[in-house]
Every structure is written in structure tokens, then in C-alpha cells.
Design a protein around this motif. Structure first.
Motif, short mmCIF file in Angstrom:
data_model
loop_
_atom_site.label_atom_id
_atom_site.label_comp_id
_atom_site.label_asym_id
_atom_site.label_seq_id
_atom_site.Cartn_x
_atom_site.Cartn_y
_atom_site.Cartn_z
N PHE A 13 2.22 -12.21 -5.06
CA PHE A 13 1.77 -13.40 -4.34
C PHE A 13 0.25 -13.38 -4.22
N PRO A 14 -0.45 -13.43 -5.34
CA PRO A 14 -1.92 -13.32 -5.28
C PRO A 14 -2.58 -14.47 -4.53
N GLU A 15 -1.92 -15.60 -4.43
CA GLU A 15 -2.51 -16.73 -3.70
C GLU A 15 -2.63 -16.45 -2.20
N TYR A 16 -1.91 -15.45 -1.71
CA TYR A 16 -1.96 -15.09 -0.29
C TYR A 16 -2.62 -13.73 -0.08
N LYS A 17 -3.38 -13.24 -1.06
CA LYS A 17 -3.86 -11.87 -0.99
C LYS A 17 -4.78 -11.61 0.20
N VAL A 18 -5.59 -12.58 0.59
CA VAL A 18 -6.48 -12.37 1.74
C VAL A 18 -5.64 -12.14 3.00
N LEU A 19 -4.66 -12.98 3.21
CA LEU A 19 -3.77 -12.83 4.37
C LEU A 19 -2.95 -11.55 4.26
N THR A 20 -2.45 -11.26 3.08
CA THR A 20 -1.61 -10.07 2.88
C THR A 20 -2.38 -8.81 3.26
N LYS B 104 8.51 8.66 7.28
CA LYS B 104 8.75 7.30 6.81
C LYS B 104 7.47 6.47 6.89
N ASN B 105 6.78 6.52 8.02
CA ASN B 105 5.56 5.74 8.17
C ASN B 105 4.47 6.21 7.22
N ALA B 106 4.39 7.50 6.97
CA ALA B 106 3.40 8.02 6.03
C ALA B 106 3.65 7.45 4.63
N ILE B 107 4.91 7.40 4.22
CA ILE B 107 5.26 6.86 2.90
C ILE B 107 4.94 5.36 2.84
N LEU B 108 5.29 4.64 3.91
CA LEU B 108 5.00 3.20 3.94
C LEU B 108 3.50 2.93 3.94
N LYS B 109 2.73 3.75 4.64
CA LYS B 109 1.28 3.58 4.64
C LYS B 109 0.71 3.79 3.24
N ASP B 110 1.23 4.79 2.53
CA ASP B 110 0.78 5.01 1.15
C ASP B 110 1.09 3.81 0.27
N GLU B 111 2.27 3.26 0.46
CA GLU B 111 2.66 2.06 -0.32
C GLU B 111 1.74 0.89 0.02
N ILE B 112 1.42 0.74 1.28
CA ILE B 112 0.51 -0.33 1.71
C ILE B 112 -0.86 -0.14 1.06
N LYS B 113 -1.36 1.08 1.07
CA LYS B 113 -2.68 1.36 0.46
C LYS B 113 -2.68 1.00 -1.01
N GLU B 114 -1.62 1.34 -1.72
CA GLU B 114 -1.53 1.02 -3.15
C GLU B 114 -1.47 -0.49 -3.36
N THR B 115 -0.73 -1.18 -2.52
CA THR B 115 -0.61 -2.64 -2.66
C THR B 115 -1.95 -3.32 -2.36
N VAL B 116 -2.62 -2.89 -1.31
CA VAL B 116 -3.94 -3.47 -0.99
C VAL B 116 -4.90 -3.20 -2.13
N SER B 117 -4.85 -2.02 -2.68
CA SER B 117 -5.72 -1.68 -3.82
C SER B 117 -5.41 -2.57 -5.03
N ALA B 118 -4.14 -2.83 -5.27
CA ALA B 118 -3.75 -3.68 -6.40
C ALA B 118 -4.15 -5.15 -6.20
N LEU B 119 -4.27 -5.57 -4.95
CA LEU B 119 -4.63 -6.96 -4.67
C LEU B 119 -6.12 -7.23 -4.78
#
Length: 130
Positions: free
Chosen positions: A89-96, A114-129
Motif C-alpha cells: 500500500f505505497p499510497e499510504y506509506k507516510v501514514l503507515t 513476540k514483541n521483539a519479533i514484531l518490532k523487527d518486522e516493523i523496522k523491515e517494513t518501514v525500511s522497505a517503504l
């Protein structure tokens, strides 16, 4: 008599030309109406798809933040997949990026696996955006 025949032929020729012009104009008008209808259909459908897309995006955000969906609590793998899906959803990347940053802050005090794994996933997603 010759004048009458000439006048009749002249009128006949002009009526034929007039009929041809009317037929061409009717054809062109039908093409314009068809083109407008097609354009209108495409724009309405595009708006519908954008609305559906936003609904899916909003549902992903809600499910990630609550940790559950209609079927109950989400497994870690599902939550990670949902976070990853936000990349589509790149059109919402600023909000995401802002929403994911606030989730990281919210989960900041809870340092479990669990939270550590989710935080890592979030970091990767923000980096990809970016």
C-alpha cells in the motif's frame, strides 16, 4: 420540362447528401456517447476499487494493532504477515510509517519475544517503504 427534371435531380442529389451527412453525424454521436459511458464506467470502478483498497488497508492496521481479527487472536506469523502486507500500500506509506512507529512505542515497554519479533518486522517494513 427539362427544367423540372433538372430540379428534381438536383433536389434528389442534395437529399442523398443530406441523408449521408445525417447518418455520419448519428454514427459520430453514438461513438461519443459510447466513449463517455466507457469513461464514466472506468472512473466509477476506479473509485470503487480505491475504496475497497482503503478498507483492506484499514482492516490490516486494525488487526495488527489489536492482535486479533474476526476469528480471534492472531498468531505471531499472521501478525508478521499483516505487517509485511502493508508494503503493498505505497499510497499510504507516510501514514503507515507513523502508525507503525506508534505501535513500536506502544509495545516498547513490553519486552517479550513476540514483541521483539514484531518490532523487527516493523523496522523491515518501514525500511522497505522508504
Amino acid at each position: 420540362m427539362e427544367q423540372l427534371t433538372f430540379a428534381t435531380q438536383w433536389i434528389g442529389l442534395h437529399l442523398n447528401e443530406l441523408g449521408l451527412i445525417v447518418a455520419v453525424l448519428a454514427f459520430l454521436l453514438s461513438i461519443v456517447v459510447l466513449a463517455f459511458s466507457a469513461y464514466r464506467y472506468v472512473t466509477v470502478r476506479k473509485d470503487e476499487l480505491n475504496n475497497e483498497r482503503y478498507g483492506k488497508y484499514h482492516k490490516l492496521i486494525r488487526d495488527i494493532s489489536t492482535g486479533s481479527d474476526g476469528a480471534g487472536l492472531l498468531k505471531l506469523a499472521s501478525q508478521r504477515a499483516y505487517i509485511y502486507e502493508l508494503r503493498h500500500f505505497p499510497e499510504y506509506k507516510v501514514l503507515t510509517k507513523r502508525l507503525l512507529a506508534s505501535l513500536m512505542d506502544e509495545w516498547g515497554g513490553e519486552e517479550d519475544r513476540k514483541n521483539a519479533i514484531l518490532k523487527d518486522e516493523i523496522k523491515e517494513t518501514v525500511s522497505a517503504l522508504r
